[in-house]
Design an enzyme around this catalytic site. Structure first.
Site, PDB file in Angstrom:
ATOM      1  N   VAL A 105       0.834  -1.209   0.000  1.00  0.00           N
ATOM      2  CA  VAL A 105       0.000   0.000   0.000  1.00  0.00           C
ATOM      3  C   VAL A 105       0.865   1.254   0.000  1.00  0.00           C
ATOM      4  O   VAL A 105       0.575   2.215  -0.722  1.00  0.00           O
ATOM      5  CB  VAL A 105      -0.969   0.001   1.199  1.00  0.00           C
ATOM      6  N   ALA A 133      -6.773  19.282  -4.351  1.00  0.00           N
ATOM      7  CA  ALA A 133      -6.494  19.636  -2.955  1.00  0.00           C
ATOM      8  C   ALA A 133      -6.358  21.142  -2.751  1.00  0.00           C
ATOM      9  O   ALA A 133      -6.532  21.641  -1.639  1.00  0.00           O
ATOM     10  CB  ALA A 133      -5.225  18.933  -2.486  1.00  0.00           C
ATOM     11  N   LYS A 185      -7.085  -1.122   9.605  1.00  0.00           N
ATOM     12  CA  LYS A 185      -8.412  -1.395  10.188  1.00  0.00           C
ATOM     13  C   LYS A 185      -8.310  -1.978  11.591  1.00  0.00           C
ATOM     14  O   LYS A 185      -9.132  -1.676  12.460  1.00  0.00           O
ATOM     15  CB  LYS A 185      -9.229  -2.329   9.294  1.00  0.00           C
ATOM     16  N   VAL A 235     -11.267   0.210   5.310  1.00  0.00           N
ATOM     17  CA  VAL A 235     -12.417  -0.656   5.016  1.00  0.00           C
ATOM     18  C   VAL A 235     -12.607  -0.748   3.507  1.00  0.00           C
ATOM     19  O   VAL A 235     -12.761   0.273   2.822  1.00  0.00           O
ATOM     20  CB  VAL A 235     -13.712  -0.115   5.663  1.00  0.00           C
ATOM     21  N   GLY A 252     -10.731  -1.396   0.921  1.00  0.00           N
ATOM     22  CA  GLY A 252      -9.715  -0.961  -0.029  1.00  0.00           C
ATOM     23  C   GLY A 252     -10.088   0.272  -0.818  1.00  0.00           C
ATOM     24  O   GLY A 252     -10.181   1.380  -0.294  1.00  0.00           O
ATOM     25  N   ILE A 255     -12.903   1.085  -2.281  1.00  0.00           N
ATOM     26  CA  ILE A 255     -14.306   1.508  -2.288  1.00  0.00           C
ATOM     27  C   ILE A 255     -14.488   2.624  -1.257  1.00  0.00           C
ATOM     28  O   ILE A 255     -14.241   2.405  -0.074  1.00  0.00           O
ATOM     29  CB  ILE A 255     -15.238   0.337  -1.928  1.00  0.00           C
ATOM     30  N   GLY A 259      -0.978 -15.087  -3.015  1.00  0.00           N
ATOM     31  CA  GLY A 259      -0.754 -13.920  -2.176  1.00  0.00           C
ATOM     32  C   GLY A 259      -2.025 -13.289  -1.645  1.00  0.00           C
ATOM     33  O   GLY A 259      -1.982 -12.238  -0.991  1.00  0.00           O
ATOM     34  N   ASP A 306     -10.625 -10.274  10.336  1.00  0.00           N
ATOM     35  CA  ASP A 306     -10.389  -9.114   9.480  1.00  0.00           C
ATOM     36  C   ASP A 306     -11.703  -8.418   9.133  1.00  0.00           C
ATOM     37  O   ASP A 306     -11.817  -7.191   9.220  1.00  0.00           O
ATOM     38  CB  ASP A 306      -9.670  -9.570   8.194  1.00  0.00           C
ATOM     39  N   LYS A 314     -13.363  -4.456  10.173  1.00  0.00           N
ATOM     40  CA  LYS A 314     -13.972  -3.508   9.234  1.00  0.00           C
ATOM     41  C   LYS A 314     -15.429  -3.239   9.585  1.00  0.00           C
ATOM     42  O   LYS A 314     -15.902  -2.095   9.520  1.00  0.00           O
ATOM     43  CB  LYS A 314     -13.843  -4.050   7.812  1.00  0.00           C
TER      44      LYS A 314
END
Length: 434
Positions: free
Chosen positions: A14, A33, A103, A130, A132, A134, A185, A199, A203
């Site tokens: 990430v 921004a 999370k 939460v 990814g 979305i 993976g 997991d 979330k």
């Protein structure tokens, strides 16, 4: 205005995606921004030559980023509970805004972290924690802010969804698909967090707090995994017009809040029942908007980076605004969080799928029906398969109407004590998501 200086802690999947997208889309992001965003420092354990970091300060000490007076925003992507918590609190103490995709950290320590952030007048943003890529947190917190949320239900772990999809489409066993998920993976060497629902519960805890205006209470979430599901259950569900999904459900009731993760039968014609592979989806039902579905990649380098940077843009926009008028971390003003209790699973109500392995003897079905009837459990439909030659048992598949979990627990105990029933009764909850 001068650029906002950012420190990235963790340059893994990430973190690497976040760095790449920030570099590639720098001009577009600055236009949104209102000012430039500059990566001024990166903390990583080992050198990552695949990233072009010339001119950027590099350290292997994440706390150096948290205390660097040049850094305005700390992006926490190291994961886990311990170091991440210390890092975030240190950054807040030093007056820095924080963006995180963690999370577990938010679900377990979020109440403490948000209180400290409010005290220091800084923002902690966590959209990427939460589902990814979305933007479901923003959707509930802001886009649906006019609504009284009735329930939230989601496929929020891609590994479990991949396993169940392969079992249904290709008739493979749980163990076989899990091994492939690890090789690809999708699943860790220790897959417990994914396949046992931990997991997803992290979330769901976050979604429930934002939806209902309650404190984060991960310790009260009910979790049940998918390890005991068989291809037979998947096929029986299909024959009855359902799909099995590993679902997180948060529902507001008069008695309290349901907070539960478990395998669930969903009617096959529902959109969420057709979310396959590693994809995620979240349904939200509000009193004004009705049901809405949010679908997309729940993990991955750049999808998750998309959410991290969206938070970064929000923080940069807010840095020049009045701190008292910022969007609250959990959607509701901190002094307005409600004390609605989280219901134990025994107090939740659901319909059920039951698979009973019965001896091929007369009267067993009548005994089963009697046990259910005595506990106020009505049968919606029943399916009996032919005798399986290898063990002489008849799989008996039942769908029930809605009933309290405690009544179903009592019924299952009585069913398993019957002489004509062999082995444990398999129980899967049913959600129609109307």
């Amino acid at each position: 205005m001068k650029p906002v200086k950012v420190g990235i802690c963790g340059l893994g999947t990430v973190g690497g995606g976040t760095f790449n997208v920030l570099q590639r889309n720098a001009e577009e992001i600055a236009r949104r921004a209102g000012r430039g965003i500059e990566v001024a420092q990166i903390a990583m354990r080992t050198p990552k030559p695949q990233f072009q970091t010339t001119g950027i300060a590099i350290t292997n000490d994440v706390f150096e980023v948290a205390t660097n007076p040049e850094i305005d925003i700390v992006i926490e992507l190291v994961g886990g509970y311990t170091v991440a918590r210390e890092l975030v609190l240190k950054a807040i103490e030093n007056g820095k805004h924080v963006v995180t995709a963690n999370k577990a950290l938010i679900a377990v320590h979020g109440n403490e972290i948000f209180a400290k952030a409010r005290e220091k007048g800084v923002i902690v943003a966590f959209e990427a924690a939460v589902a990814g890529g979305i933007p479901v947190i923003k959707a509930i917190r802001e886009g649906l802010s006019a609504n009284r949320i009735n329930w939230v239900a989601g496929i929020i772990n891609g590994t479990g969804n991949f396993i169940l999809t392969e079992m249904r489409e290709k008739g493979r066993t749980f163990e076989d698909v899990l091994a492939e998920a690890q090789a690809l993976g999708y699943a860790e060497a220790d897959p417990t967090f994914d396949v046992e629902g931990i997991d997803a519960a992290h979330k769901l805890t976050i979604l429930a707090s934002i939806a209902f205006g309650i404190p984060l209470q991960f310790d009260k979430a009910y979790t049940e995994g998918i390890t005991k599901l068989t291809t037979a259950d998947v096929n029986y569900a299909e024959a009855l017009g359902y799909r099995i999904k590993h679902l997180g459900v948060a529902r507001s009731t008069a008695a309290g809040i349901e907070l539960r993760v478990h395998p669930t039968l969903i009617p096959a014609d529902r959109l969420i029942a057709n979310v396959n592979g590693v994809m995620n989806a979240v349904m939200v039902n509000g009193d004004a908007a009705g049901s809405t579905l949010f679908y997309g990649a729940g993990a991955g380098m750049e999808p998750t980076a998309s959410s991290v940077i969206a938070d970064l843009v929000d923080v940069v926009r807010a840095m020049t605004s009045d701190p008292e008028n910022r969007v609250p971390h959990l959607a509701f003003q901190p002094d307005s969080l409600s004390a609605h209790p989280i219901l134990p699973i025994e107090a939740c109500e659901s319909s059920y799928y039951l698979r009973i392995q019965a001896k091929d003897h007369p009267g067993v079905l009548a005994q089963v029906a009697s046990i259910l009837s005595e506990r106020g459990i009505n049968i919606e439909s029943i399916m009996q398969k032919e005798v399986e030659e290898h063990d002489g048992l008849v799989p008996m598949i039942l769908l029930t109407h809605r009933v309290l979990e405690q009544h179903m627990n009592d019924a299952i105990t009585a069913l398993e004590a019957l002489a004509g029933v062999v082995g444990p009764v398999v129980r899967i909850r049913v959600e129609h998501l109307n």
